[in-house]
Design a protein around this motif. Structure first.
Motif, PDB file in Angstrom:
ATOM      1  N   LEU A 400       0.836  -1.206   0.000  1.00 17.75           N
ATOM      2  CA  LEU A 400       0.000   0.000   0.000  1.00 17.75           C
ATOM      3  C   LEU A 400       0.869   1.254   0.000  1.00 17.75           C
ATOM      4  O   LEU A 400       0.538   2.256  -0.647  1.00 17.75           O
ATOM      5  CB  LEU A 400      -0.907  -0.021   1.241  1.00 17.75           C
ATOM      6  CG  LEU A 400      -2.202   0.793   1.177  1.00 17.75           C
ATOM      7  CD1 LEU A 400      -3.136   0.225   0.117  1.00 17.75           C
ATOM      8  CD2 LEU A 400      -2.888   0.785   2.546  1.00 17.75           C
ATOM      9  N   GLN A 401       1.991   1.182   0.695  1.00 17.97           N
ATOM     10  CA  GLN A 401       2.920   2.314   0.760  1.00 17.97           C
ATOM     11  C   GLN A 401       3.432   2.694  -0.625  1.00 17.97           C
ATOM     12  O   GLN A 401       3.692   3.876  -0.897  1.00 17.97           O
ATOM     13  CB  GLN A 401       4.087   1.959   1.682  1.00 17.97           C
ATOM     14  CG  GLN A 401       5.082   3.089   1.905  1.00 17.97           C
ATOM     15  CD  GLN A 401       6.229   2.672   2.814  1.00 17.97           C
ATOM     16  OE1 GLN A 401       6.460   1.475   3.026  1.00 17.97           O
ATOM     17  NE2 GLN A 401       6.958   3.634   3.337  1.00 17.97           N
ATOM     18  N   GLN A 402       3.571   1.715  -1.506  1.00 10.81           N
ATOM     19  CA  GLN A 402       4.040   1.989  -2.863  1.00 10.81           C
ATOM     20  C   GLN A 402       3.023   2.790  -3.665  1.00 10.81           C
ATOM     21  O   GLN A 402       3.371   3.448  -4.644  1.00 10.81           O
ATOM     22  CB  GLN A 402       4.347   0.670  -3.595  1.00 10.81           C
ATOM     23  CG  GLN A 402       5.392  -0.195  -2.901  1.00 10.81           C
ATOM     24  CD  GLN A 402       6.690   0.550  -2.674  1.00 10.81           C
ATOM     25  OE1 GLN A 402       7.234   1.170  -3.586  1.00 10.81           O
ATOM     26  NE2 GLN A 402       7.194   0.497  -1.443  1.00 10.81           N
ATOM     27  N   ARG A 403       1.767   2.750  -3.230  1.00  8.77           N
ATOM     28  CA  ARG A 403       0.690   3.402  -3.984  1.00  8.77           C
ATOM     29  C   ARG A 403       0.288   4.753  -3.421  1.00  8.77           C
ATOM     30  O   ARG A 403      -0.328   5.557  -4.131  1.00  8.77           O
ATOM     31  CB  ARG A 403      -0.530   2.477  -4.029  1.00  8.77           C
ATOM     32  CG  ARG A 403      -0.266   1.179  -4.797  1.00  8.77           C
ATOM     33  CD  ARG A 403      -1.427   0.207  -4.681  1.00  8.77           C
ATOM     34  NE  ARG A 403      -2.700   0.896  -4.865  1.00  8.77           N
ATOM     35  CZ  ARG A 403      -3.829   0.554  -4.258  1.00  8.77           C
ATOM     36  NH1 ARG A 403      -3.841  -0.457  -3.420  1.00  8.77           N
ATOM     37  NH2 ARG A 403      -4.938   1.231  -4.489  1.00  8.77           N
ATOM     38  N   TYR A 404       0.589   4.988  -2.142  1.00  7.46           N
ATOM     39  CA  TYR A 404       0.153   6.239  -1.519  1.00  7.46           C
ATOM     40  C   TYR A 404       1.335   6.971  -0.910  1.00  7.46           C
ATOM     41  O   TYR A 404       1.969   6.477   0.025  1.00  7.46           O
ATOM     42  CB  TYR A 404      -0.899   5.967  -0.437  1.00  7.46           C
ATOM     43  CG  TYR A 404      -2.202   5.413  -0.980  1.00  7.46           C
ATOM     44  CD1 TYR A 404      -3.131   6.245  -1.611  1.00  7.46           C
ATOM     45  CD2 TYR A 404      -2.508   4.058  -0.867  1.00  7.46           C
ATOM     46  CE1 TYR A 404      -4.324   5.744  -2.105  1.00  7.46           C
ATOM     47  CE2 TYR A 404      -3.690   3.541  -1.357  1.00  7.46           C
ATOM     48  CZ  TYR A 404      -4.599   4.391  -1.980  1.00  7.46           C
ATOM     49  OH  TYR A 404      -5.776   3.888  -2.478  1.00  7.46           O
ATOM     50  N   GLU A 405       1.614   8.165  -1.431  1.00 12.88           N
ATOM     51  CA  GLU A 405       2.731   8.975  -0.949  1.00 12.88           C
ATOM     52  C   GLU A 405       2.572   9.374   0.512  1.00 12.88           C
ATOM     53  O   GLU A 405       3.561   9.664   1.192  1.00 12.88           O
ATOM     54  CB  GLU A 405       2.869  10.242  -1.814  1.00 12.88           C
ATOM     55  CG  GLU A 405       3.453  10.008  -3.190  1.00 12.88           C
ATOM     56  CD  GLU A 405       4.942   9.652  -3.129  1.00 12.88           C
ATOM     57  OE1 GLU A 405       5.680  10.309  -2.377  1.00 12.88           O
ATOM     58  OE2 GLU A 405       5.344   8.707  -3.823  1.00 12.88           O
ATOM     59  N   LEU A 475      -8.498  -4.773   7.306  1.00 13.19           N
ATOM     60  CA  LEU A 475      -7.910  -3.515   7.781  1.00 13.19           C
ATOM     61  C   LEU A 475      -7.192  -2.787   6.645  1.00 13.19           C
ATOM     62  O   LEU A 475      -7.383  -1.580   6.447  1.00 13.19           O
ATOM     63  CB  LEU A 475      -6.948  -3.801   8.929  1.00 13.19           C
ATOM     64  CG  LEU A 475      -6.339  -2.611   9.663  1.00 13.19           C
ATOM     65  CD1 LEU A 475      -5.981  -3.000  11.101  1.00 13.19           C
ATOM     66  CD2 LEU A 475      -5.097  -2.050   8.984  1.00 13.19           C
ATOM     67  N   VAL A 476      -6.378  -3.515   5.898  1.00 11.00           N
ATOM     68  CA  VAL A 476      -5.628  -2.879   4.807  1.00 11.00           C
ATOM     69  C   VAL A 476      -6.581  -2.411   3.703  1.00 11.00           C
ATOM     70  O   VAL A 476      -6.410  -1.316   3.147  1.00 11.00           O
ATOM     71  CB  VAL A 476      -4.562  -3.836   4.241  1.00 11.00           C
ATOM     72  CG1 VAL A 476      -3.835  -3.195   3.059  1.00 11.00           C
ATOM     73  CG2 VAL A 476      -3.550  -4.203   5.328  1.00 11.00           C
ATOM     74  N   ASP A 477      -7.598  -3.211   3.402  1.00 12.62           N
ATOM     75  CA  ASP A 477      -8.572  -2.809   2.388  1.00 12.62           C
ATOM     76  C   ASP A 477      -9.323  -1.549   2.823  1.00 12.62           C
ATOM     77  O   ASP A 477      -9.602  -0.663   2.016  1.00 12.62           O
ATOM     78  CB  ASP A 477      -9.564  -3.938   2.137  1.00 12.62           C
ATOM     79  CG  ASP A 477      -8.935  -5.121   1.403  1.00 12.62           C
ATOM     80  OD1 ASP A 477      -7.834  -4.964   0.852  1.00 12.62           O
ATOM     81  OD2 ASP A 477      -9.568  -6.204   1.396  1.00 12.62           O
ATOM     82  N   ALA A 478      -9.645  -1.469   4.125  1.00 12.46           N
ATOM     83  CA  ALA A 478     -10.334  -0.284   4.650  1.00 12.46           C
ATOM     84  C   ALA A 478      -9.426   0.951   4.558  1.00 12.46           C
ATOM     85  O   ALA A 478      -9.880   2.047   4.211  1.00 12.46           O
ATOM     86  CB  ALA A 478     -10.762  -0.521   6.082  1.00 12.46           C
ATOM     87  N   LEU A 479      -8.147   0.759   4.845  1.00 15.78           N
ATOM     88  CA  LEU A 479      -7.203   1.869   4.754  1.00 15.78           C
ATOM     89  C   LEU A 479      -7.030   2.300   3.305  1.00 15.78           C
ATOM     90  O   LEU A 479      -6.987   3.497   2.993  1.00 15.78           O
ATOM     91  CB  LEU A 479      -5.848   1.434   5.347  1.00 15.78           C
ATOM     92  CG  LEU A 479      -4.811   2.523   5.556  1.00 15.78           C
ATOM     93  CD1 LEU A 479      -5.314   3.653   6.439  1.00 15.78           C
ATOM     94  CD2 LEU A 479      -3.540   1.914   6.161  1.00 15.78           C
ATOM     95  N   ASP A 480      -6.959   1.336   2.411  1.00 19.49           N
ATOM     96  CA  ASP A 480      -6.846   1.606   0.970  1.00 19.49           C
ATOM     97  C   ASP A 480      -8.066   2.409   0.503  1.00 19.49           C
ATOM     98  O   ASP A 480      -7.942   3.453  -0.167  1.00 19.49           O
ATOM     99  CB  ASP A 480      -6.756   0.267   0.233  1.00 19.49           C
ATOM    100  CG  ASP A 480      -6.528   0.426  -1.255  1.00 19.49           C
ATOM    101  OD1 ASP A 480      -6.385   1.568  -1.747  1.00 19.49           O
ATOM    102  OD2 ASP A 480      -6.484  -0.610  -1.964  1.00 19.49           O
ATOM    103  N   TYR A 481      -9.234   1.933   0.869  1.00 16.01           N
ATOM    104  CA  TYR A 481     -10.483   2.614   0.472  1.00 16.01           C
ATOM    105  C   TYR A 481     -10.498   4.059   1.017  1.00 16.01           C
ATOM    106  O   TYR A 481     -10.820   5.002   0.298  1.00 16.01           O
ATOM    107  CB  TYR A 481     -11.680   1.843   0.998  1.00 16.01           C
ATOM    108  CG  TYR A 481     -13.017   2.457   0.654  1.00 16.01           C
ATOM    109  CD1 TYR A 481     -13.674   2.125  -0.536  1.00 16.01           C
ATOM    110  CD2 TYR A 481     -13.621   3.381   1.499  1.00 16.01           C
ATOM    111  CE1 TYR A 481     -14.897   2.693  -0.865  1.00 16.01           C
ATOM    112  CE2 TYR A 481     -14.841   3.949   1.185  1.00 16.01           C
ATOM    113  CZ  TYR A 481     -15.475   3.608   0.004  1.00 16.01           C
ATOM    114  OH  TYR A 481     -16.678   4.179  -0.314  1.00 16.01           O
TER     115      TYR A 481
END
Length: 486
Positions: A400-405, A475-481
């Protein structure tokens, strides 16, 4: 603050129309109490992350509503208390890694009562041990004999390396660190204590001196305390260079003390400070320096102990050291008011000069519950579980870090994880406003996390140790969303 309020207002406005509905409802009769999703939004709603299935029905709640509880709390409890979320949650029930509010809505508890619920909320084996002991004897103190405290001390000592075999029971991590500092000063004959910047070791008048975060410190004398440079690989001035950080400790001893110190205390992964793991090899170097200066080495395991890091049972083992004193609390009791100090017979003997007594420390009910916690952690192989699920969680977060600065750093071990949010990766500027928005959005989606760090821009992911890979994915999907909606 104006930006933060504007972002939060926008996010909560979106949440009212986008989040809720039957996908979060485990009790259809209650769906209307938090569903505002129109039928035309069905396609959009389908993209929302879903809580994993959980075969448990919360009991109907007929107690006071959140507004009433909040008003009573504000009237009768101290004004220093703080709460999470703009509209505080009225949590009325817990089961394993989940919590339920007054409407029966289920939430994933990714903070475990501030890293306290180790085995799971209302774990049946822990509950049974507590209730059975409560039927026989709740309290008597150590002026009489009782097997529960002796059995618990024996089991706890068996988990310790080296000659760490003498146990003192207290009621909290703050008390444990108070007692450890007293031991260090009596044993060494010195007063000077060394702790790390960004540390948290309690909020009493003595341990507040060891703590090194201004948000937790009152303007009172803090005693003979030296705060050395924090060996933080992400923010630290020396990166991961343990030798340079250790030299700062030596400099403090050489230039700020008589050359002798009472002791050094540190967490291995700083909890309140934002899940900061110390630079590799740091403690081995510092322990050697401190012992040469006549001091003892204290490991604060209040949050890292009992297998939470996955790779080891105790956090200090990740640094390849054996402390002289170990303090622990939180996960030791799965929610019971319980703490402990474990040390060597030689150091423990200094307290025999006077009477050292703790009225509630190791009472039969807490001892029975604490022993049950140790047995459950072993029986259910929670350390291995933390390593497995934690590795999966960290892997997904780094993707996820690779996708969100905005994700500046992902760090931690096992189920003690931190996600630091920044507005500029190079400058590492804290993303305070954005963190507040995401914090609220995660709650709306059914995920409860903690916050830490001096600027409150680190999400602390430290759930009960029964947390699963499905929970991690949710949790990760919720953070991504949530991040996709910023």
């Amino acid at each position: 603050m104006a930006l933060q309020r504007q972002l939060l207002k926008k996010a909560l406005g979106e949440a009212k129309t986008k989040i809720g509905g039957s996908r979060f409802c485990q009790r259809p009769s209650l769906c209307g109490s938090f569903s505002t999703v129109p039928s035309s939004a069905a396609d959009h709603e389908a993209a929302l992350p879903l809580l994993p299935p959980f075969d448990y029905e919360p009991k109907p709640y007929n107690g006071p509503r959140g507004d009433e509880v909040f008003q009573k709390r504000k009237k009768f409890l101290g004004p220093s208390l703080f709460h999470y979320y703009q509209n505080p949650l009225n949590i009325v029930e817990g089961k394993m890694q989940y919590l339920f509010d007054e409407n029966g809505r289920r939430y994933l508890d990714a903070f475990a009562g501030i890293v306290t619920v180790s085995c799971g909320h209302c774990h049946p084996e822990v509950l049974n041990a507590i209730m059975e002991q409560s039927k026989l004897l709740q309290h008597a103190t150590t002026i009489y004999l009782h097997h529960a405290i002796a059995d618990f001390a024996e089991a706890l000592a068996s988990k310790m390396p080296g000659n760490l075999k003498v146990v003192y029971f207290v009621n909290s991590g703050t008390e444990a660190n108070e007692l450890a500092m007293l031991m260090a000063r009596l044993y060494s004959g010195s007063l000077d204590m060394i702790s790390l910047r960004n540390a948290y070791h309690g909020g009493s008048s003595n341990t507040i001196g060891l703590t090194a975060l201004n948000t937790w410190k009152y303007p009172i004398p803090q005693g003979e305390i030296h705060h050395v440079v924090n060996p933080d690989p992400y923010h630290g001035i020396f990166g991961s260079d343990a030798k340079s950080y250790a030299k700062d400790v030596q400099d403090h001893i050489d230039y700020g003390t008589s050359g002798k110190v009472a002791g050094f205390i540190s967490e291995t992964i700083q909890g309140v400070g934002g899940a900061v793991e110390l630079a590799p090899g740091y403690l081995k170097l510092v322990y050697d320096i401190v012992r040469k200066a006549g001091g003892v080495c204290i490991a604060d395991e209040v949050q890292t102990g009992f297998g939470r890091t996955g790779s080891h049972y105790w956090g200090f083992e990740t640094q390849g050291v054996i402390p002289d004193i170990v303090t622990m609390a939180k996960g030791i009791g799965n929610g019971l008011p319980l703490g402990a100090v474990v040390t060597t017979p030689e150091i423990a003997s200094v307290l025999a000069q006077k009477i050292q007594f703790n009225t509630f420390g190791g009472n039969p009910v807490c001892s029975a519950g604490g022993l049950a916690v140790l047995r459950v952690i072993d029986k259910e192989k929670r350390q291995v579980h933390c390593a497995d699920v934690g590795s999966h969680l960290l892997g997904r977060l780094r993707d996820l870090q690779q996708r969100y600065e905005i994700i500046g750093d992902v760090r931690g071990r096992g189920l003690m994880v931190g996600i630091e949010l920044v507005t500029d990766r190079k400058e590492k500027t804290p993303a305070k406003a954005e963190t507040t928005v995401l914090f609220e959005k995660l709650r709306e989606l059914g995920v409860l996390v903690g916050k830490g760090g001096l600027h409150g821009n680190v999400f602390r992911i430290k759930p009960p140790m029964c947390f699963t890979k499905d929970d991690a994915d949710f949790l990760v999907d919720a953070l991504d969303y949530s991040m996709s909606k910023l």
